[in-house]
Design a protein around this motif. Structure first.
Motif, short mmCIF file in Angstrom:
data_model
loop_
_atom_site.label_atom_id
_atom_site.label_comp_id
_atom_site.label_asym_id
_atom_site.label_seq_id
_atom_site.Cartn_x
_atom_site.Cartn_y
_atom_site.Cartn_z
N ILE A 1 21.74 -7.37 109.76
CA ILE A 1 20.45 -6.87 109.29
C ILE A 1 19.86 -7.89 108.34
N ALA A 2 18.59 -8.29 108.58
CA ALA A 2 17.91 -9.31 107.78
C ALA A 2 16.83 -8.64 106.94
N ILE A 3 16.89 -8.83 105.63
CA ILE A 3 15.92 -8.22 104.71
C ILE A 3 14.81 -9.24 104.43
N PRO A 4 13.56 -8.91 104.79
CA PRO A 4 12.46 -9.88 104.63
C PRO A 4 11.99 -9.98 103.18
N ASP A 5 11.42 -11.14 102.85
CA ASP A 5 10.80 -11.26 101.54
C ASP A 5 9.44 -10.56 101.59
N PRO A 6 8.79 -10.33 100.45
CA PRO A 6 7.54 -9.55 100.44
C PRO A 6 6.44 -10.09 101.36
N SER A 7 6.28 -11.41 101.42
CA SER A 7 5.22 -11.98 102.27
C SER A 7 5.51 -11.72 103.74
N THR A 8 6.78 -11.87 104.14
CA THR A 8 7.15 -11.61 105.53
C THR A 8 7.01 -10.13 105.86
N GLN A 9 7.36 -9.27 104.91
CA GLN A 9 7.25 -7.83 105.15
C GLN A 9 5.79 -7.41 105.37
N LYS A 10 4.85 -8.07 104.67
CA LYS A 10 3.43 -7.78 104.89
C LYS A 10 3.01 -8.15 106.30
N ILE A 11 3.51 -9.28 106.76
CA ILE A 11 3.19 -9.72 108.12
C ILE A 11 3.77 -8.76 109.15
N MET A 12 4.98 -8.29 108.90
CA MET A 12 5.63 -7.36 109.83
C MET A 12 4.85 -6.06 109.97
N LYS A 13 4.15 -5.68 108.91
CA LYS A 13 3.37 -4.44 108.95
C LYS A 13 2.12 -4.57 109.82
N PHE B 1 21.03 8.25 119.88
CA PHE B 1 22.49 8.17 119.78
C PHE B 1 23.00 8.55 118.39
N PHE B 2 22.23 8.21 117.35
CA PHE B 2 22.76 8.37 116.01
C PHE B 2 21.95 9.30 115.13
N GLY B 3 21.00 10.01 115.69
CA GLY B 3 20.22 10.91 114.86
C GLY B 3 18.98 11.39 115.59
N LYS B 4 18.19 12.19 114.89
CA LYS B 4 17.01 12.76 115.54
C LYS B 4 15.90 11.72 115.65
N LYS B 5 14.99 11.95 116.57
CA LYS B 5 13.86 11.05 116.74
C LYS B 5 12.81 11.32 115.67
N VAL B 6 12.23 10.24 115.18
CA VAL B 6 11.16 10.34 114.19
C VAL B 6 10.04 9.38 114.60
N PRO B 7 8.81 9.62 114.14
CA PRO B 7 7.70 8.71 114.49
C PRO B 7 7.94 7.31 113.95
N PHE B 8 7.41 6.30 114.67
CA PHE B 8 7.49 4.92 114.23
C PHE B 8 6.28 4.60 113.35
N VAL B 9 6.54 4.25 112.10
CA VAL B 9 5.48 3.91 111.15
C VAL B 9 5.64 2.43 110.79
N GLN B 10 4.77 1.60 111.36
CA GLN B 10 4.92 0.16 111.17
C GLN B 10 4.77 -0.26 109.72
N ASP B 11 3.96 0.46 108.96
CA ASP B 11 3.79 0.13 107.54
C ASP B 11 5.08 0.28 106.75
N ASN B 12 6.04 1.00 107.30
CA ASN B 12 7.29 1.26 106.58
C ASN B 12 8.49 0.51 107.16
N ILE B 13 8.22 -0.61 107.88
CA ILE B 13 9.33 -1.44 108.37
C ILE B 13 10.07 -2.02 107.17
N GLU B 14 11.39 -1.94 107.22
CA GLU B 14 12.21 -2.41 106.11
C GLU B 14 12.95 -3.70 106.40
#
Length: 291
Positions: free
Chosen positions: A183-195, A255-268
């Protein structure tokens, strides 16, 4: 004959008296001949041409060649935009340049337009190439069923370029219930782009196994356990491949839990998870996000 005499009389009445030489020089100027060429043509000095030019400008109350063209055009009642001297082939009047001269405001406007086009092209190229991801850290995870994994970062020369690579190797005990990867944790600038990104890409040196690229979100982690949104990709053993996936291609398993909506703004984070059981050895690099 009477009509011809009348026309000449009107012109004489409205036009200041010029000497024969001044009239000759004016005709050449109106034909587009420059003063230095006039001097050569008339076999007189350049300074003499300038003196005559100065005198005829004074008599006609003009200050430059442009005003001379305009005044001559008005005096003759013509809107001619090009005047070729029949005695000097190839010499064309610059009246057209004066008549249709672009307003000065068009020059900065043109520069702004050109800069805007260059900016659009740059952004397009940047979008096509993608924006390199920057991560604050990369962590490994594995299940309790006998799976294990190691992560090895390196700087390698690949296709004539030095590149930061990551190799994950180890063993996946079983497919359906195993949970092993990085698992790769993005820096703040990259996380903004991912959103805002529309797609993402990365390059791998394959091992013939199948993996999942995942984008963990806050909702999936909190409500769906580890049931993240992702996409499968299958590598070819010993072959370098670049994978590109649209955000719309992501799906969530159950496989590992219930389905939830995908919220791109909350990518971690960005995650790669092994799917094929057994030994694995995957090298990857050049993770990019495309707006």
């Amino acid at each position: 004959m009477s009509g011809k005499i009348t026309q000449n009389s009107e012109k004489t009445a409205n036009t200041p008296a010029l000497t024969a030489r001044e009239q000759e020089i004016m005709d050449l100027l109106l034909s587009g001949v420059i003063p230095k060429e006039i001097a050569n043509t008339l076999n007189i000095s350049y300074a003499t041409v300038l003196d005559h030019q100065k005198n005829l400008y004074r008599k006609l109350d003009v200050h430059n060649i442009n005003e001379l063209f305009v005044k001559h055009s008005k005096a003759n009642g013509t809107t001619q935009t090009e005047n070729v001297n029949p005695n000097m082939p190839g010499k064309t009047s610059i009246l057209n340049k004066v008549k249709f001269k672009s307003p000065k405001i068009l020059i900065p406007a043109g520069i702004i337009a050109a800069a805007f086009i260059i900016l659009i092209l740059f952004l397009f190229m940047l979008n096509e190439k993608g924006i390199a991801a920057v991560f604050t850290r990369l962590d490994i995870f594995y299940d309790d069923f006998g799976s294990h994994i190691t992560l090895t970062p390196n700087i390698e020369k690949i296709q004539d370029n030095y590149t930061e690579t990551y190799t994950i190797s180890g063993h996946l005990s079983q497919r359906d219930s195993s949970y092993t990867g990085i698992i790769a944790i993005p820096d703040p600038s990259t996380q903004k782009i991912m959103k805002k990104m529309k797609r993402f890409s990365f390059t791998v040196l394959g091992d013939g196994k199948t993996y999942m690229a995942l984008l963990p979100t806050t909702e999936a982690r909190q409500e769906g356990g580890s049931n993240f949104y992702g996409v499968f990709f299958t590598t070819k053993n010993g072959v370098i491949s670049t994978f590109t996936f649209l955000i719309d291609q992501l799906s969530q398993s159950s496989f590992f839990g219930k389905k939830v909506p995908f919220v791109q703004d909350n990518i971690e984070a960005f995650q790669i998870q092994i799917w094929t059981k057994g030994d694995f050895n995957l090298k990857f690099w050049d993770i990019k996000f495309h707006l």
